[in-house]
Design a protein around this motif. Structure first.
Motif, PDB file in Angstrom:
ATOM      1  N   ARG A 130     -93.658 -33.811  -1.337  1.00 10.40           N
ATOM      2  CA  ARG A 130     -92.466 -33.241  -1.979  1.00 10.40           C
ATOM      3  C   ARG A 130     -91.332 -33.114  -0.980  1.00 10.40           C
ATOM      4  O   ARG A 130     -91.564 -33.141   0.251  1.00 10.40           O
ATOM      5  CB  ARG A 130     -92.789 -31.871  -2.588  1.00 10.40           C
ATOM      6  N   LYS A 131     -90.129 -32.921  -1.545  1.00 11.06           N
ATOM      7  CA  LYS A 131     -88.950 -32.635  -0.705  1.00 11.06           C
ATOM      8  C   LYS A 131     -88.935 -31.148  -0.375  1.00 11.06           C
ATOM      9  O   LYS A 131     -89.590 -30.347  -1.054  1.00 11.06           O
ATOM     10  CB  LYS A 131     -87.674 -32.946  -1.486  1.00 11.06           C
ATOM     11  N   LEU A 132     -88.156 -30.778   0.603  1.00 13.83           N
ATOM     12  CA  LEU A 132     -87.910 -29.348   0.850  1.00 13.83           C
ATOM     13  C   LEU A 132     -87.084 -28.811  -0.305  1.00 13.83           C
ATOM     14  O   LEU A 132     -86.305 -29.557  -0.915  1.00 13.83           O
ATOM     15  CB  LEU A 132     -87.094 -29.164   2.129  1.00 13.83           C
ATOM     16  N   THR A 133     -87.210 -27.538  -0.593  1.00 17.14           N
ATOM     17  CA  THR A 133     -86.298 -26.924  -1.568  1.00 17.14           C
ATOM     18  C   THR A 133     -85.018 -26.542  -0.812  1.00 17.14           C
ATOM     19  O   THR A 133     -85.035 -26.427   0.424  1.00 17.14           O
ATOM     20  CB  THR A 133     -86.903 -25.646  -2.169  1.00 17.14           C
ATOM     21  N   PRO A 134     -83.905 -26.309  -1.535  1.00 18.14           N
ATOM     22  CA  PRO A 134     -82.682 -25.877  -0.839  1.00 18.14           C
ATOM     23  C   PRO A 134     -82.908 -24.615   0.016  1.00 18.14           C
ATOM     24  O   PRO A 134     -82.393 -24.504   1.122  1.00 18.14           O
ATOM     25  CB  PRO A 134     -81.707 -25.616  -1.982  1.00 18.14           C
ATOM     26  N   ARG A 135     -83.721 -23.679  -0.480  1.00 17.71           N
ATOM     27  CA  ARG A 135     -83.964 -22.452   0.300  1.00 17.71           C
ATOM     28  C   ARG A 135     -84.689 -22.779   1.603  1.00 17.71           C
ATOM     29  O   ARG A 135     -84.389 -22.210   2.655  1.00 17.71           O
ATOM     30  CB  ARG A 135     -84.758 -21.440  -0.543  1.00 17.71           C
ATOM     31  N   GLU A 136     -85.618 -23.737   1.531  1.00 11.90           N
ATOM     32  CA  GLU A 136     -86.318 -24.140   2.759  1.00 11.90           C
ATOM     33  C   GLU A 136     -85.344 -24.816   3.740  1.00 11.90           C
ATOM     34  O   GLU A 136     -85.451 -24.633   4.957  1.00 11.90           O
ATOM     35  CB  GLU A 136     -87.487 -25.074   2.407  1.00 11.90           C
ATOM     36  N   CYS A 137     -84.383 -25.578   3.187  1.00 10.20           N
ATOM     37  CA  CYS A 137     -83.365 -26.199   4.060  1.00 10.20           C
ATOM     38  C   CYS A 137     -82.542 -25.104   4.746  1.00 10.20           C
ATOM     39  O   CYS A 137     -82.203 -25.215   5.935  1.00 10.20           O
ATOM     40  CB  CYS A 137     -82.433 -27.096   3.257  1.00 10.20           C
ATOM     41  N   ALA A 138     -82.211 -24.063   3.982  1.00  8.86           N
ATOM     42  CA  ALA A 138     -81.449 -22.946   4.567  1.00  8.86           C
ATOM     43  C   ALA A 138     -82.243 -22.338   5.717  1.00  8.86           C
ATOM     44  O   ALA A 138     -81.705 -22.071   6.801  1.00  8.86           O
ATOM     45  CB  ALA A 138     -81.162 -21.896   3.497  1.00  8.86           C
ATOM     46  N   ARG A 139     -83.535 -22.147   5.508  1.00  9.18           N
ATOM     47  CA  ARG A 139     -84.377 -21.549   6.562  1.00  9.18           C
ATOM     48  C   ARG A 139     -84.460 -22.484   7.767  1.00  9.18           C
ATOM     49  O   ARG A 139     -84.502 -22.028   8.912  1.00  9.18           O
ATOM     50  CB  ARG A 139     -85.781 -21.290   6.020  1.00  9.18           C
ATOM     51  N   LEU A 140     -84.485 -23.790   7.478  1.00  7.55           N
ATOM     52  CA  LEU A 140     -84.592 -24.764   8.568  1.00  7.55           C
ATOM     53  C   LEU A 140     -83.361 -24.724   9.472  1.00  7.55           C
ATOM     54  O   LEU A 140     -83.405 -25.156  10.619  1.00  7.55           O
ATOM     55  CB  LEU A 140     -84.746 -26.164   7.951  1.00  7.55           C
ATOM     56  N   GLN A 141     -82.249 -24.237   8.933  1.00  7.72           N
ATOM     57  CA  GLN A 141     -81.034 -24.090   9.747  1.00  7.72           C
ATOM     58  C   GLN A 141     -80.863 -22.643  10.221  1.00  7.72           C
ATOM     59  O   GLN A 141     -79.824 -22.278  10.766  1.00  7.72           O
ATOM     60  CB  GLN A 141     -79.797 -24.513   8.931  1.00  7.72           C
ATOM     61  N   GLY A 142     -81.867 -21.815   9.975  1.00  9.92           N
ATOM     62  CA  GLY A 142     -81.815 -20.437  10.485  1.00  9.92           C
ATOM     63  C   GLY A 142     -80.932 -19.502   9.685  1.00  9.92           C
ATOM     64  O   GLY A 142     -80.503 -18.458  10.190  1.00  9.92           O
ATOM     65  N   TYR A 143     -80.643 -19.856   8.423  1.00  8.69           N
ATOM     66  CA  TYR A 143     -79.825 -18.969   7.593  1.00  8.69           C
ATOM     67  C   TYR A 143     -80.685 -17.820   7.058  1.00  8.69           C
ATOM     68  O   TYR A 143     -81.835 -18.044   6.687  1.00  8.69           O
ATOM     69  CB  TYR A 143     -79.242 -19.741   6.402  1.00  8.69           C
ATOM     70  N   PRO A 144     -80.114 -16.630   6.963  1.00  9.38           N
ATOM     71  CA  PRO A 144     -80.884 -15.498   6.417  1.00  9.38           C
ATOM     72  C   PRO A 144     -81.154 -15.666   4.917  1.00  9.38           C
ATOM     73  O   PRO A 144     -80.438 -16.383   4.228  1.00  9.38           O
ATOM     74  CB  PRO A 144     -79.975 -14.289   6.667  1.00  9.38           C
ATOM     75  N   GLU A 145     -82.174 -14.980   4.445  1.00  4.85           N
ATOM     76  CA  GLU A 145     -82.566 -15.076   3.030  1.00  4.85           C
ATOM     77  C   GLU A 145     -81.462 -14.618   2.098  1.00  4.85           C
ATOM     78  O   GLU A 145     -81.396 -15.023   0.940  1.00  4.85           O
ATOM     79  CB  GLU A 145     -83.808 -14.226   2.765  1.00  4.85           C
ATOM     80  N   SER A 146     -80.605 -13.728   2.602  1.00  8.25           N
ATOM     81  CA  SER A 146     -79.550 -13.196   1.724  1.00  8.25           C
ATOM     82  C   SER A 146     -78.425 -14.209   1.500  1.00  8.25           C
ATOM     83  O   SER A 146     -77.512 -13.945   0.715  1.00  8.25           O
ATOM     84  CB  SER A 146     -78.983 -11.908   2.319  1.00  8.25           C
TER      85      SER A 146
END
Ligand SMILES: C[S@@+](CC[C@H](N)C(=O)[O-])C[C@H]1O[C@@H](n2cnc3c(N)ncnc32)[C@H](O)[C@@H]1O
Length: 557
Positions: A497-513
């Motif tokens: 599968r592909k990463l989800t957008p939230r996983e991409c955010a985490r991969l760039q170190g963005y906070p969950e909020s």
């Protein structure tokens, strides 16, 4: 003194050991303390009154009988004596030497009661402020400012409710600059910077028919109910160019900076930016006059890499004119950075680009960039750094920091940060339950496998990247939305599968909020274009150490 469990008996005028008192005497004394120990309340009460705040004392109709209540704004204030309410309890409890059990029990139950009172009041919609007695005595001004701020907040209007009036819908984001002026004005109206945007902001309100509307309260203080509101007491100002979704802004806001100007022309990125920061970026930077850019301490830009044409240069040469590096940048987006630096002279800047900027166009691109920045009078530091020290992603980028020689004389104590050992693994950023829509179709998975096979036979290394859960991913790019081939997550008994957008955010170190208000396709582009936010923060930390340290400069105030 109290900590030695002695007590001052006002009636007798001397200190007395609590242990020598009978239970009844102790109870009476404790009651006396509770009702008479009002020195801190007196100090605060007088000061609040002198500031024009009208309150009610010990209103027993309100849960917990707060020391002061300002009903109009639903603010409850408590003055907590250091000893009885357990200031710094972990350490101060060690200092109690006699009657230990009694005092520990007593103070711990006070601490618990205070927590319950605060929580209950907050649930009822009160703003609860608790001051330590020692703070009231030593830092009265800070205490008063805290009350002022709470009153301001209570008086304020929420950004989300203002937004409803502004027609802030995505279709407007690629129209004129009205929303950019208005939101920049609103974020800066309490400081001098706001004046730059005021006229155009009012013009936009006129267009919306709101300027004359008495119901519409945009002049009130605004409470920014967005994930990343502007800091209340900023330490420095910065601008965010080629802002994307604000990776630089997030990092520098975390360091205490206030963004005073931002530009990004993609309407979907603007949408994400606004949802997170409460500000709409201005559009095409090439069309922005430097005069509408407020003064700032730091310029930030992750600019697109373009070759520098020699056309303009040859023309100048044929006219017998000398040319500088700055001329060579004409017609490129880097030129816009140069002209803004030239006019606004920030103390420092931080630029970011792909790693091969240095080798681009046989080294000419970087030579021109470095030359142009030095020609402007900035001393330059650059380094390629990898995001894998903060996130489970291999992402090498070049960072260029510069400091105004007129201020630092080329002697700034700047160094890129020592990075922590990489310790993050892919598994840590994966979501537990993932929609089946992210699983590759048989057609796409077969295509990717055949494509990789064909290239392998030809001796090329192209292909998809199946990740190792214990390892790190390849670099996520802006084209990830196409097939996700560079980072695929293996799945048992299924296609990857592909990463989800939230996983991409985490991969760039963005906070969950961090809010992702756009389609998956747009989100993939946006995160693929962005930065490893904690890496930028680490560099920013070093950079702001220089600009905030007066010893580092001759005229840095
Ligand atoms: C490499 S990305 C920077 C991303 C950003 N650092 C972040 O954290 O999301 C470059 C950005 O510049 C924007 N851009 C390109 N040309 C522009 C222009 N002429 N005016 C304003 N923005 C532009 C692109 O839309 C893109 O979002």
């Amino acid at each position: 003194f109290f900590l030695k469990t002695q007590i001052f008996l006002k009636s007798k005028g001397y200190f007395c050991d609590m242990d020598v008192l009978t239970k009844e005497q102790r109870r009476k004394n404790m009651q006396a303390i509770k009702s008479k120990n009002t020195e801190i309340e007196l100090i605060l009460g007088k000061a609040l009154w002198a500031r024009g705040h009208r309150y009610r004392k010990n209103n027993d109709k309100i849960f917990g009988k707060p020391d002061f209540t300002i009903r109009k704004f639903k603010i409850a204030i408590f003055c907590d004596g250091d000893f009885f309410h357990g200031k710094d309890w972990v350490t101060s409890k060690e200092r109690i030497k006699s009657n230990v059990d009694f005092w520990h029990k007593k103070i711990e139950s006070n601490i618990e009661r205070d927590k319950v009172v605060s929580a209950t009041l907050r649930k009822e919609g009160w703003t609860v402020i608790r001051f330590w007695g020692s703070d009231i005595k030593k830092n009265l001004n800070d205490c008063l400012m805290k009350v002022d701020r709470a009153i301001m907040e209570a008086k304020s209007v929420k950004y989300s409710s203002l937004k409803r009036h502004f027609n802030l819908d995505p279709r407007k984001l690629d129209g004129g600059e009205g929303l950019a002026y208005l939101t920049h004005y609103l974020q800066n109206k309490e400081n001098t910077t706001g004046a730059i945007f005021e006229e155009e902001a009012e013009q936009y309100l006129l267009e919306l028919g709101l300027a004359e509307d008495s119901e519409f309260q945009y002049e009130l203080p605004i409470k920014y109910d967005v994930p990343f509101p502007p800091p209340l007491q900023p330490k420095f100002k910065f601008i965010d160019l080629f802002a994307g979704i604000g990776g630089f802004r997030l990092a520098f806001q975390n360091l205490g900076g206030k963004c005073v100007f931002t530009s990004e022309w993609n309407k979907f990125s603007k949408k994400t930016y606004e949802a997170n920061f409460g500000e709409v970026p201005f559009g095409d930077i090439t069309k922005i006059d430097e005069d509408i850019i407020p003064d700032h301490d730091v310029l930030l830009a992750g600019f697109p890499c373009q070759p520098f044409s020699i056309a303009g240069v040859s023309k100048k040469k044929s006219l017998g004119k000398e040319h500088g590096f700055k001329d060579e940048t004409q017609g490129t987006l880097f030129f816009d950075i140069v002209r803004i630096l030239d006019k606004k002279r920030p103390k420092a800047f931080l630029l970011e680009n792909v790693k091969n900027l240095v080798s681009h166009d046989k080294g000419k691109t970087f030579k021109v960039i470095k030359g142009a920045l030095e020609e402007l009078g900035y001393s330059i530091h650059y380094k390629v750094l990898d995001g894998k020290h903060f996130v489970p992603q291999h992402r090498e980028r070049i960072f260029i920091a510069g400091f105004d020689k007129a201020i630092y004389n080329g002697e700034e104590e700047f160094g890129f940060p020592e990075l922590p050992d990489p310790s993050c693994i892919v598994e840590e950023i994966l979501e537990q339950r993932v929609d089946p829509k992210y699983t590759l179709s048989d057609k796409l998975w077969n295509y990717l496998q055949n494509y990789a096979k064909k290239h392998k036979e030809k001796g090329n290394g192209f292909g998809f990247g199946l990740v190792d859960f214990e390892g790190i991913t390849r670099t996520i790019s802006a084209r990830y939305y196409k097939d996700g081939s560079e980072i695929l997550i293996p799945q048992e008994g299924k296609n990857p599968r592909k990463l989800t957008p939230r996983e991409c955010a985490r991969l760039q170190g963005y906070p969950e909020s961090f809010v992702i208000p756009v389609s998956d396709t747009q989100a993939y582009r946006q995160f693929g274009n962005s930065v490893v936010m904690p890496l930028v923060r680490a560099i920013g930390n070093k950079l702001t150490e220089v600009i905030l340290n007066e010893r580092n400069s001759t005229k840095c105030n």
